[in-house]
Design an enzyme around this catalytic site. Structure first.
Site, mmCIF file in Angstrom:
data_model
loop_
_atom_site.group_PDB
_atom_site.id
_atom_site.type_symbol
_atom_site.label_atom_id
_atom_site.label_comp_id
_atom_site.label_asym_id
_atom_site.label_seq_id
_atom_site.Cartn_x
_atom_site.Cartn_y
_atom_site.Cartn_z
ATOM 1 N N LYS A 40 26.652 -17.065 78.447
ATOM 2 C CA LYS A 40 25.573 -17.817 77.782
ATOM 3 C C LYS A 40 25.896 -19.293 77.889
ATOM 4 O O LYS A 40 27.064 -19.661 77.977
ATOM 5 C CB LYS A 40 25.489 -17.420 76.308
ATOM 6 C CG LYS A 40 24.136 -17.656 75.695
ATOM 7 C CD LYS A 40 23.215 -16.496 75.915
ATOM 8 C CE LYS A 40 21.785 -16.851 75.539
ATOM 9 N NZ LYS A 40 20.923 -15.668 75.544
ATOM 10 N N ASP A 88 16.511 -19.394 77.883
ATOM 11 C CA ASP A 88 16.558 -18.928 76.489
ATOM 12 C C ASP A 88 15.658 -19.930 75.752
ATOM 13 O O ASP A 88 14.804 -20.556 76.393
ATOM 14 C CB ASP A 88 18.010 -18.931 75.974
ATOM 15 C CG ASP A 88 18.183 -18.180 74.655
ATOM 16 O OD1 ASP A 88 18.327 -16.952 74.681
ATOM 17 O OD2 ASP A 88 18.164 -18.821 73.578
HETATM 18 O O1 2IT Z 1 18.926 -13.451 75.350
HETATM 19 C C1 2IT Z 1 18.700 -13.095 76.534
HETATM 20 O O2 2IT Z 1 18.887 -11.946 76.909
HETATM 21 C C2 2IT Z 1 18.170 -14.103 77.457
HETATM 22 N N1 2IT Z 1 18.019 -15.240 77.051
HETATM 23 C C3 2IT Z 1 17.835 -13.744 78.867
HETATM 24 C C4 2IT Z 1 19.040 -13.730 79.727
HETATM 25 C C5 2IT Z 1 18.761 -13.510 81.191
HETATM 26 O O3 2IT Z 1 19.741 -13.620 81.965
HETATM 27 O O4 2IT Z 1 17.634 -13.243 81.577
#
Ligand code: 2IT
Length: 452
Positions: free
Chosen positions: A126, A166
């Protein structure tokens, strides 16, 4: 509860004091793993939990960009490469002024288990920045994204780490970052970022995936409860991309979303957000950058409750609660209201939308079914992984092909979670079940790869 878990929790609290969101998720996940840890004494010998709570790598960097008035602005960027046992680190970038290391670590820890739950070959990561996209011009957003990628590009790649969006980071931002990445590496390496726009390496259905997937999961819950979504009234919070997907799919299946919320309060529309006009207006409201949900009430003449959340609405108005906004949206006072009002379905959608005490309280209610976000919202990242697969194959799948896989993945997550909880004697516990399945997959891979 297992002494091993207690010890790891104590050490984690000491090591990460000052990171409340991160500690919150570690406590929630680890405490639900007791029966698994007790059944596997080899995990303690391998210091598995200590290794799992520590990110493999944490990157913090400076992001300098020029604003429209000619001033240089400095933000802080993050990427936490949490766990790569199952595949390239995968997870979104959050651009919001509240972003700090604690928030990125909580999201990365959750993401690791969520990504494992999808059954696809992706690890957890993340990132983000304390950049505030509100009120920024298109040019400012572009220059920020380019500056952000100028540092990040050396840490990512289609086989290394694949960020996506996100909160505060959508198609536009991903496209700008992909453009800068392509310029820096000198190659069309699409798989280094997901959530790209369709026709620009992006997958059909990625925009819909999180919201649609949440409703597919909800349908499984309802089916097992002997009910259907038809005619159900659903309260949601937020009014962004995830809400748009939930609202559309619910309307298509004959239910209705009756609330939306923003920083200014919530709206209650008893007729439901079911028409194209209303759904389009939600998108317009989000794109306006005003960050106000009152606009909807003004436009369609329904109730607006300033400074409130929709969680106090009674069973005469709402059947299902689905927090879709951000972390810790539902605290113990709201949870108590839901229980007192006889609400029967509490389906988390946003990452960690419930405080731990509220979640525990809701799980204890006999007539309430609780579903956890790391399972319910997993379709977003799942379609991101499908986007990587399409990029690797150098072709695009049709919307129908992607949607069929979305159904299959969400049904799989629901069934696996339900079965895991039952297998460990926990009954119908979708929260513990999701933690156990995600944990078990990561644990198996880590044990197989040796200790490091
Ligand atoms: O919280 C999540 O799963 C996302 N923000 C998407 C992450 C992604 O790699 O699509």
């Amino acid at each position: 509860m297992s002494k091993y878990i207690d010890r790891v929790l104590e050490e984690t609290r000491k090591k990460n004091a000052g990171e409340p969101e991160f500690l919150q998720t570690v406590e929630e996940v680890l405490t639900s793993l007791a029966p698994v840890i007790d059944a596997h004494p080899e995990y303690e010998k391998a210091s598995l939990l200590e290794r799992m709570v520590e990110p493999e790598r944490t990157i913090e960097f400076r992001v300098t960009w020029l604003d429209d008035s000619g001033h240089y602005q400095v933000n802080r960027g993050y990427r936490v490469q949490y766990n790569g046992a199952l595949g390239p680190y995968k997870g979104g970038l959050r651009f919001h002024p509240s972003v700090n290391l604690s928030i990125i670590k909580f999201l990365g820890f959750e993401q690791t288990f969520k990504d494992a739950l999808t059954g696809l070959p992706i690890g957890g990561g993340k990132g983000g920045s304390d950049f505030d996209p509100r009120g920024k011009s298109d040019g400012e957003v572009m220059r920020f994204c380019q500056a952000y990628m100028t540092e990040l590009y050396r840490h990512i790649g289609q086989d290394i780490d694949c960020p996506a969006g996100d909160l505060g980071c959508g198609n536009r931002e991903i496209n700008y970052m992909y453009g800068q990445y392509r310029r820096l590496v000198g190659a069309s390496e699409f798989g280094a970022l997901s959530g790209k726009s369709v026709g620009n390496g992006g997958s059909l259905m990625r925009a819909e995936a999180t919201g649609f997937g949440a409703v597919y999961y909800l349908c499984e819950v309802l089916k097992d409860a002997g009910e259907s979504i038809e005619g159900k009234r659903i309260a949601i919070s937020g009014f962004g991309n995830v809400c748009w997907g939930v609202t559309r799919k619910v309307a298509e299946l004959g239910g209705k979303v009756v609330t939306l919320s923003g920083p200014d309060g919530y709206i209650y529309d008893p007729d439901g957000i079911t028409t194209q006009e209303k759904i389009d207006y939600m998108v317009e409201m989000r794109n306006s950058g005003r960050d106000k949900v009152q606009d909807y009430a003004d436009r369609f003449g329904c109730e607006f409750h300033a400074g409130e959340k929709p969680w106090g609405l009674g069973a005469d108005k709402v059947d299902i609660m689905m927090p879709c906004a951000t972390q810790n949206d539902v605290k113990i006072e709201s949870a108590k209201k839901m229980a007192a009002n006889g609400i029967r379905f509490y389906i988390e959608v946003a990452n960690m939308p419930t405080t731990n005490d509220a979640l525990e309280f809701l799980k204890k209610q006999e007539n309430m079914i609780v579903a956890p976000s790391k399972a319910v919202n997993a379709c977003g990242v799942a379609v991101s992984a499908l986007e990587m697969a399409q990029n690797a194959e150098r072709l695009y799948w049709t919307a129908e092909e992607v949607d069929a896989k979305m159904h299959q993945i969400m049904t799989g997550i629901y069934q696996a979670s339900k079965e895991a909880a039952a297998r460990y004697g926990l009954g119908y516990d979708l929260v513990a079940g999701a933690n156990i399945v995600g944990f078990q997959r990561v644990a198996d891979a880590m044990m197989a790869q040796g200790i490091f």
